[in-house]
Each structure stands twice: as structure tokens, then as C-alpha cells.
Design an enzyme around this catalytic site. Structure first.
Site, mmCIF file in Angstrom:
data_model
loop_
_atom_site.group_PDB
_atom_site.id
_atom_site.type_symbol
_atom_site.label_atom_id
_atom_site.label_comp_id
_atom_site.label_asym_id
_atom_site.label_seq_id
_atom_site.Cartn_x
_atom_site.Cartn_y
_atom_site.Cartn_z
ATOM 1 N N ARG A 33 -9.180 13.129 0.165
ATOM 2 C CA ARG A 33 -9.267 12.097 1.191
ATOM 3 C C ARG A 33 -10.671 11.553 1.392
ATOM 4 N NH1 ARG A 33 -5.444 13.622 6.397
ATOM 5 N NH2 ARG A 33 -3.597 14.281 5.267
ATOM 6 N N HIS A 79 0.637 7.261 -2.804
ATOM 7 C CA HIS A 79 -0.149 7.799 -1.687
ATOM 8 C C HIS A 79 0.750 8.042 -0.476
ATOM 9 C CE1 HIS A 79 -4.156 8.583 -0.077
ATOM 10 N NE2 HIS A 79 -3.851 7.914 1.016
ATOM 11 N N TYR A 123 1.211 -10.997 7.107
ATOM 12 C CA TYR A 123 0.655 -12.346 7.115
ATOM 13 C C TYR A 123 -0.435 -12.552 6.063
ATOM 14 C CZ TYR A 123 2.889 -12.555 11.712
ATOM 15 O OH TYR A 123 3.788 -12.515 12.735
#
Length: 743
Positions: A33, A79, A123
Site C-alpha cells: 500500500r 485491486h 462525470y
């Protein structure tokens, strides 16, 4: 044979179970990570995102796709984490004010430097940039290892081929368990020049590499006001920090008026929060020289600062803002990354560059071997074609008449199975004479290429020459133009500007009161009886220092650091005050040695428990930051013990071995910081006490109420670092518990 374990309970100690599970969590955080790989500079989420965009064919020349589609593929195939965190990572890779060389080209609202959030992923649209494509270059040529994804249905790269030096170019930041990383971005043209120098001179030092890449290059520009020595030490050790200041200029107005215009702000500073901070400080009257601030920014930053009076110098106005606001910030450098062996470690600049070059060397070898295998396979097929072109009639006969055409071809023309299969799959139109010429031409070209590949794989100097050419190509592609031009300017450290005289602080006498538990406050006036003050229950008086409201106070601690506090900023009144540890970053394990007003021209003697010391000017003790300034360096288990004004011509040193030594102050070096020199030689133990002695006035030591003449100390005169003589009884009486010295 399977064993039924239903209902089976295995007892274990809670401490062992917690330790095992926390260690597994810590390793997962560190490796999967938070820390980037030194080879491609990417964390797993970024690597998987770029690879997923490649699988979606989101090349720089193709159209855009919705970010929701990209995020869905990333979390669905590679992931297994939340979509919000993946989208945030994607957004950051597209922000040109957050990433020096964006890996994602965004279409839509991807946030702003004001701290505005990006639009929802449904969007916005995205595709890869040329930089991301460079990171993936040659990934289909067996250049890197692949591993199964979390569900075993797909394959993902362990690391990218990284034709672009992403770790240094874009930097990295992350907090793991027990470790963190913080790497600033750099200019890719300078990185490539340093890499070429390292290829040509493998023994090049960090100082040599810094001739090509002198320091970071932040996306938001600004001025890096740090000396070369500090940057060199940071790059050599992999740890350090540097100051970044906003870029500003003065615009002249009518009738002698002027205003300051800020066009670049420090990296990772949000413009809206910066303006709020300045406005709050103006409301609290902590910026007495600033009259107004306006934000006239469009796509470019333009902050207008108006002074209260045109008689103020612009440099002085900006110095007050740099000291109090985020117009100056400090970037911590901590090059803690995962190596090729997946082991985390802090690396120097040279080690990071070397790791990237070694990775490129490994990628070149793997790609060359892969290409050589492909060339050999194609040559084998072409050899078969050429073998049968002279006997086309026999080939046709075998195919038409024999039951096993492949075996017949192999037996008749001594072909391999691959050659025979290729001939059988050949189209009739390929039997033209023109096609035979093309095959011979292709065969000659591949034969030449095979010779080049064989030579390349057999010669390390040739491989490094090839890598040098690749690095030069990277420098040409990304190190020029608007993207490659350096944005941050490396400037000399600013000259010290004394602000106490010009700040709107009324000069008045103050008395600082420090309690035994570290609560500090100031009272107006001098000559105050501090013991008459009220303290919290269980607390009591520790020391009092008389000063002026315009003074700067030095706080010297047992860890060898000096902190600076402004007397005017300390809490006033007859209340409890404020814990001094809230004003300075001092751990609970450390204590205060001395508190005194900084006086220009005054010097202090600093000494450690090991009996080393130095003389330092008060100006060198000033540290305009909460973390202070390390002025007395200490070794393990040592602490700072003495901080005394140099108000005499001799030093008296008393060791724990009850031996005393007197020597001239002139034998001590004056230093700005350091480990110091030996004051007295000890076989065991260390320093117990010390004082300054005047050859005319004597010294009020060890009893502050009694002044002893110089004659009492004359028999103990010697040279610095001598053993000394057994101390007199009056000097070895059990001293009272020491409290920090006042001014």
C-alpha cells in the site's frame, strides 16, 4: 483424505495472536500500500491503475473513457479495495499542481489548487499520458515478471519496465506502519543527465550527481531557500528537509504606493487555506505590517498583499509573512522505498539512481532475449520457405498425394515440425516469385538483427551504451518544452532580518515565570516576587527570567536543541499560563537546561554530560521553528547539562570523579553547532558541574549567595582536557537540584 475440523478450537495466548496478526497487517501496509518500488516509483494501486488503462486501450492517442469504467476495472480485476480511494489516486495522478509529470490526462473537473474536490467519477473521463506509456514500454516483451491477481483469474505485472525515472521525477509520499516515505519531485532532464553521469562514472559521488540535479523541482514552482551543504547531506543520507518559499514581486502604484504580488506558492499548500490563515492572523493582529490581501487568481496564481504603510520595506513585510504563514513551508525528505528484493530501506540519491539504471539494464537483457527468440523462430520459418521454393512441384505433390503431408515434407526436405507446419499454412498467393524476393530480404534483415542482439547480450559495455541512448531519448522527449522546464528556483538562504524593532509590539518590561511542571506565563514589570505566584495543585515555582516584550527567548533543552520563543507571544496574566511543550516540540523524556533572552554579541558555554563543550554566539541559537535547532550534538545516552553566559575569562569544571580543573575560556572553540571538545578527561563518569570564573571578580559558585575570589581556584589551573586535581571540600558539597538558568 480430508480431516473434519468443524468445532475444533485451538487455544493461544492473546498477546501471541495479536502480535502475529498485527505483524501481518504491518507487512501488508508496507509492501502492498504505502511504500513505492524503487524501480518504477509506483505503489501497487498506481501500477494496477496504469496497467488497467492500458488493457482498456486508453493510449494518449485514443479517446477518453469514463473514470468510473477505469476504477471498476481496477477494483474488479486487480485491486480489491474501495472505489473512493482508487478514484482519489487516479485524480491525483491527473493534477498538474500535485504531480510534476502527470500519468493521467483528465477531462472534466479534477479539482484545483484551492483544495476543491474533483467531480464524481461518473462525470469525469481519463486516458494515459505519454509518461505513463513510457512506464509501460516493452511490457509485452517479457521485460518484467507477472503474477496472478488476487482472484487468480488475471495476470498483473510485479513492476513496470519504467523507461521513465518516475520515483525521482514525480516523488512519492506515504505512511506505513512504523515507517514512512517522503520524496520530492525532480526535473526529469536533470535526472537523466545525472543518470548518464553515473553510467559513465560508476564511482560518481552524490556531490558529483548534484552538479546535474542540484535539487527538487516542484510542480507549483517556488523558491528552495536551502544551502547546498544541507541538500547534499539530505541526499547522501536519504533523510533531511528543505524550505520552500513563495515567489513574489513588487508592483509599483501611483504616488509612491506599492503592493506585493505572489505568483507561486509552496508545494502541497492549498491557496484557499493559505488566504484563510493570513486573514485569521490579520484579525488576531499578528501581522501588523499587512493591510489587506486579495485573491486575483485565474488559471494562474495571483495573490495581492497590500502593506499598512508604504514606508515599510517589502522584504521586511514578506519576512513577517514567511515566519508566520504557509508562504514558507518545509518539505521533509525521507527516501524510504522498497528495493528489488522487496525489502524497505532508506536510500541515498546515488542508490536510487543506481537501482533504476540496474532495472533498465535487466529490462534490456530480458527484452533482447525475448526478441532474439522471436527472430530465431522467424528465421527458422523463413529457412523452411526458402528450402521448398526450389521444389514447389514436389511440395504440391506431397500435399496432394500423401496421407501425412507434414511427415512427408519433414522427411523429404529435412524440415523441422515448425517449418513444415508453416509451409502447410502458407497461402497459394505466397508462391509468387515476388514473394520469394521479399522473404530473402526479410531473412537478410533478421540475420543482421540477430547478430546485433547476440553482440548486445554478450557485451555489457554495449548494453550500457544502449541504455545511455535510451536515457538521452527520455531527456529529449520529456526534458524540454513547457513540461520539462525547471519550475522551482534554487536560491541562497535569505539573510537574517531583525523584526523585533519594526514589529508593532510595544516595548515593556516582562517577567517570565516557569513552573516546575513546565507551565509558562509572563507578568508585566520587573522585580516581581515569583514565589508569591499561585500555581496548579502539585505544581510550584521553577525559575523567573526578566526580559522585554520585544525580546526573543532561547530555550535550551537536554537533547542539545535550542528553541526560540517571542516574549510578546507568551500568555500573559496571573492565570496558570500554557504548557511550554505546546509552544516547542520537546518530548516528555527531555527537560529544560536554560531559558534566557537572546542578546546580540553575547556568547554562551554549552556542555554535555560527557564533558564536551563549545562556545556559541546567541545569534546562532536562534531557531524560528517549533522543532528547534540542534546546536550541541550528542552521542547515545548523553544529554546537555550546562548552558551558561560567558561572563568570565576562565572555565571551572567539576567531574563526577570529584576532580576540578580551571582553564582559560580562550582554549574553547567558538562554533555555530557541533559535538564540542573535551573540557576534562575522565576514566569513568562524566561532567557534574561547571561555571565561568573572572580573574578579577571571582565567581558565585558553588553557592550563589557567596562570591569566592580567584585565589580559591588558582591551584586548579591547567590546560583544557587535563584530568584536574582533587576538588576542595567546599566544591564537592552535594549541590542543590539544578533548575534551568535564567537570564
Amino acid at each position: 483424505m480430508s480431516v473434519d475440523t468443524s468445532g475444533h478450537i485451538e487455544e493461544t495466548r492473546l498477546a501471541d495472536a495479536l502480535s502475529e496478526r498485527y505483524l501481518a497487517y504491518a507487512m501488508s501496509t508496507i509492501m502492498s500500500r504505502s511504500l513505492p518500488d524503487v524501480r518504477d516509483g509506483l505503489k501497487p494501486v498506481h501500477r494496477r491503475m496504469i496497467y488497467a488503462m492500458r488493457q482498456l486501450r486508453l493510449d494518449p492517442t485514443s479517446g477518453f473513457k469514463k473514470c468510473a469504467r477505469v476504477v471498476g476495472d481496477v477494483i474488479g480485476k486487480y485491486h480489491p479495495h474501495g472505489d473512493a480511494s482508487v478514484y482519489e489516486a487516479l485524480v491525483r495522478l491527473a493534477q498538474d499542481f500535485a504531480v510534476r509529470y502527470p500519468l493521467v490526462e483528465g477531462q472534466g473537473n479534477f479539482g484545483s489548487i484551492d483544495g476543491d474536490n474533483a467531480a464524481a467519477m461518473r462525470y469525469t473521463e481519463a486516458r494515459m499520458t505519454e509518461v505513463a506509456r513510457a512506464l509501460l514500454e516493452g511490457i509485452d516483451d517479457d521485460s518484467v515478471d507477472f503474477r496472478p491477481t488476487y482472484d487468480g483469474e488475471e495476470q498483473e505485472p510485479v513492476v513496470l519496465s519504467a523507461a521513465f525515472p518516475n520515483l525521482l521525477a514525480n516523488g512519492a509520499a506515504g505512511i506505513a506502519v512504523g515507517m514512512a516515505t517522503s520524496i520530492p519531485p525532480h526535473n526529469v532532464g536533470e535526472i537523466c543527465s545525472a543518470a548518464i553521469r553515473l553510467i559513465r562514472s560508476p564511482d560518481a559521488t552524490v556531490a558529483d550527481l548534484m552538479e546535474d540535479m542540484p535539487g527538487p523541482d516542484f510542480p507549483t514552482g517556488g523558491l528552495i531557500v536551502e544551502d547546498r551543504t544541507t541538500l547534499l547531506q539530505a541526499y547522501e543520507t536519504g533523510r533531511g528537509s528543505m524550505r520552500i518559499r513563495a515567489r513574489w514581486s513588487v508592483e509599483q502604484g501611483r504616488f509612491g504606493t506599492w503592493q506585493v504580488v505572489v505568483t507561486e506558492i509552496p508545494y502541497q499548500v492549498q491557496k484557499s487555506r493559505l488566504i484563510e490563515q493570513i486573514a485569521d492572523l490579520m484579525e488576531q493582529k499578528k501581522l501588523p505590517l499587512l493591510g489587506d490581501i486579495r485573491d486575483e487568481s485565474t488559471t494562474d496564481i495571483r495573490l495581492v498583499l497590500e502593506p499598512k504603510s508604504r514606508g515599510v520595506e517589502p522584504e521586511v513585510l514578506m519576512e513577517t509573512l514567511f515566519r508566520a504563514t504557509a508562504l514558507e513551508s518545509r518539505f521533509a525528505l525521507n527516501m524510504n522505498v522498497l528495493g528489488a528484493d522487496r525489502v524497505p530501506g532508506v536510500r541515498s540519491l546515488r542508490e536510487v539512481l543506481r537501482a533504476w539504471l540496474d532495472h533498465r539494464h535487466d529490462v534490456l537483457q530480458r527484452r533482447s532475449r525475448h526478441r532474439l527468440q522471436a527472430v530465431d523462430r522467424r528465421l527458422e520459418i523463413l529457412d523452411g520457405f526458402l528450402a521448398v521454393y526450389l521444389n514447389l512441384d514436389e511440395v504440391i505433390r506431397i500435399i496432394r498425394e500423401e496421407d501425412d503431408a507434414k511427415a512427408g515434407l519433414m522427411a523429404t526436405f529435412s524440415l523441422t515440425e515448425l517449418q513444415a507446419e508453416s509451409i502447410l499454412n502458407m497461402r497459394l498467393r505466397s508462391l509468387r516469385r515476388l514473394e520469394e524476393l521479399e522473404i530473402r530480404k526479410e531473412h537478410a534483415a533478421l540475420t543482421a538483427e540477430r547478430g546485433d542482439l547476440t553482440a548486445l547480450l554478450g557485451s555489457e559495455p554495449l548494453r550500457w551504451k544502449k541504455i545511455t541512448e535510451e536515457v538521452k531519448a527520455i531527456r529529449k522527449a520529456f526534458g524540454a518544452g513547457a513540461l520539462g522546464t525547471r519550475r522551482s528556483e534554487l536560491a541562497a538562504p535569505p539573510r537574517a532580518i531583525e523584526l523585533s524593532a519594526i514589529e508593532a509590539v510595544e516595548r515593556e518590561p516582562l517577567t517570565l515565570i516557569l513552573s516546575a511542571k513546565g507551565w509558562v506565563k509572563t507578568l508585566k514589570g520587573h522585580g516581581i516576587d515569583p514565589t508569591a505566584q499561585k500555581f496548579k495543585e502539585g505544581d510550584g515555582f521553577r525559575l523567573a527570567v526578566e526580559c522585554q516584550s520585544t525580546d526573543r527567548l532561547c530555550v535550551f533543552a537536554t537533547d542539545g536543541r535550542a528553541f526560540t520563543l517571542r516574549a510578546a507571544d507568551l500568555p500573559r496574566g496571573r492565570g496558570d499560563g500554557q504548557p511550554i511543550r505546546l509552544l516547542i516540540e520537546l518530548s516528555n523524556d527531555e527537560d529544560l537546561v536554560a531559558v534566557f533572552p537572546v542578546r546580540e554579541g553575547t556568547r554562551h558555554l554549552l556542555a554535555s554530560s560527557a564533558g564536551r563543550g563549545l562556545v556559541i554566539r546567541d545569534e546562532d541559537l536562534v531557531a524560528e521553528k517549533r522543532t528547534g535547532k540542534q546546536v550541541l550534538n550528542l552521542k547515545d545516552a548523553e544529554s546537555a547539562r550546562i548552558c551558561l553566559p560567558v561572563e568570565g575569562d576562565h572555565v571551572v569544571v567539576l567531574g563526577q570523579n570529584r576532580r576540578m580543573l580551571v582553564f582559560p575560556v580562550a582554549q574553547l572553540p567558538e562554533m555555530a553547532r557541533g559535538l564540542g571538545v573535551a573540557l576534562q578527561k575522565y576514566k569513568e563518569g562524566g561532567l557534574m558541574d561547571a561555571c565561568l570564573l573572572s580573574s578579577t571578580d571571582g565567581a558565585a559558585w558553588p553557592d550563589p549567595a557567596r562570591i569566592r575570589p580567584f585565589a580559591d581556584f588558582r591551584d586548579y589551573l591547567g590546560k583544557r582536557a587535563d584530568v584536574g586535581r582533587p576538588a576542595p571540600a567546599w566544591a564537592t558539597r552535594k549541590p542543590k537540584p539544578k533548575t534551568p538558568a535564567g537570564g
